[in-house]
Design an enzyme around this catalytic site. Structure first.
Site: not given
Length: 276
Positions: A56, A67, A182
């Protein structure tokens, strides 16, 4: 090689090979351009040899809201050093000159793609050798924006599911997801504390009842021991913040590349033994 195998995407072929070998794959994340273009490219090129099964590559963005601190800082370092989308795609092309097999997924936010123009981005990404996209701020309700156009370029659109994705929403999340799902094993931002493997396994098995797509598990996995525990039941183990920490904490960029490669090697080794 059969025609079916030839027609498989790199991601599909990778997971088929992992399944045949009865092991999980290691999915590694770094931010493109961290700490600068040349050293980031060195790190990217080192990942497959160190044991990364899927890469990734983060598309740096000024407001990476999903994040945690480590990846936010890696994105800022890259942007400060002049990283942009064209340089990120140039890194993909450089990888493909040396490696035609390792799947590469671009991960990030929609804004830089939108600013470039969706068709322009997808055309250049496809030509560069991008296999998939993870765009964390485009929910299924906006599939027409990027997910469906990406299919026309044979680029997988990989969706995230979380512990808060309930049974009512899960079918919508899965509907146009391809490549792999994911699974974000903890709520909150990346790099947060990891939940118990038993809890994650139960959640993954609940999702498996609704799909046969491979499931990669990430968020909070930092050590070979943690990776091995997840690898016993997941199709892929995703590690990001621990790798961006290696770059941040290194005394020099070259040492950062080496630290990433060393950790990836240790993670890969643990994952390969996890089901013995």
């Amino acid at each position: 090689m059969s025609e079916q195998t030839m027609n498989q995407s790199r991601i599909e072929r990778c997971f088929a090979e992992l399944k045949a070998a009865n092991r999980a794959g290691l999915v590694t994340f770094i931010s493109a351009g961290d700490p600068d273009y040349d050293n980031s490219l060195n790190t990217l090129l080192a990942l497959p040899d160190a044991g990364a099964d899927i890469i990734e590559l983060g598309m740096p963005f000024t407001d990476p809201m999903a994040d945690g601190s480590s990846i936010q800082k890696s994105s800022l370092r890259a942007l400060t050093a002049g990283q942009n989308m064209q340089k990120t795609l140039a890194m993909v092309r450089a990888l493909r000159e040396k490696d035609q097999d390792t799947p590469l997924v671009l991960m990030g936010y929609y804004n830089p793609i939108y600013c470039m123009g969706v068709e322009t981005f997808l055309k250049q990404a496809s030509e560069a050798g991008v296999d998939g996209l993870i765009v964390v701020d485009l929910p299924p309700e906006h599939d027409d924006e990027l997910c469906m156009p990406a299919r026309e370029y044979n680029i997988h659109f990989i969706r995230l599911a979380t512990p808060t994705t309930d049974a009512k929403r899960l079918p919508l999340v899965l509907e146009n997801t391809s490549g792999f799902l994911y699974y974000v094993s903890s709520t909150g931002v990346t790099g947060a504390a990891a939940p118990t493997p038993e809890k994650v396994q139960a959640e993954v098995e609940a999702i498996r009842a609704h799909t046969d797509i491979p499931i990669g598990v990430g968020f909070g996995i930092r050590t070979p021991e943690q990776a091995a525990r997840i690898a016993r039941f997941a199709d892929g183990v995703v590690v990001g913040s621990a790798l961006t920490d290696c770059i941040e904490n290194a005394a020099s960029p070259a040492e950062g590349t080496q630290a990433v490669a060393d950790l990836v090697s240790a993670l890969s080794g643990a994952i390969k033994k996890a089901r013995d």
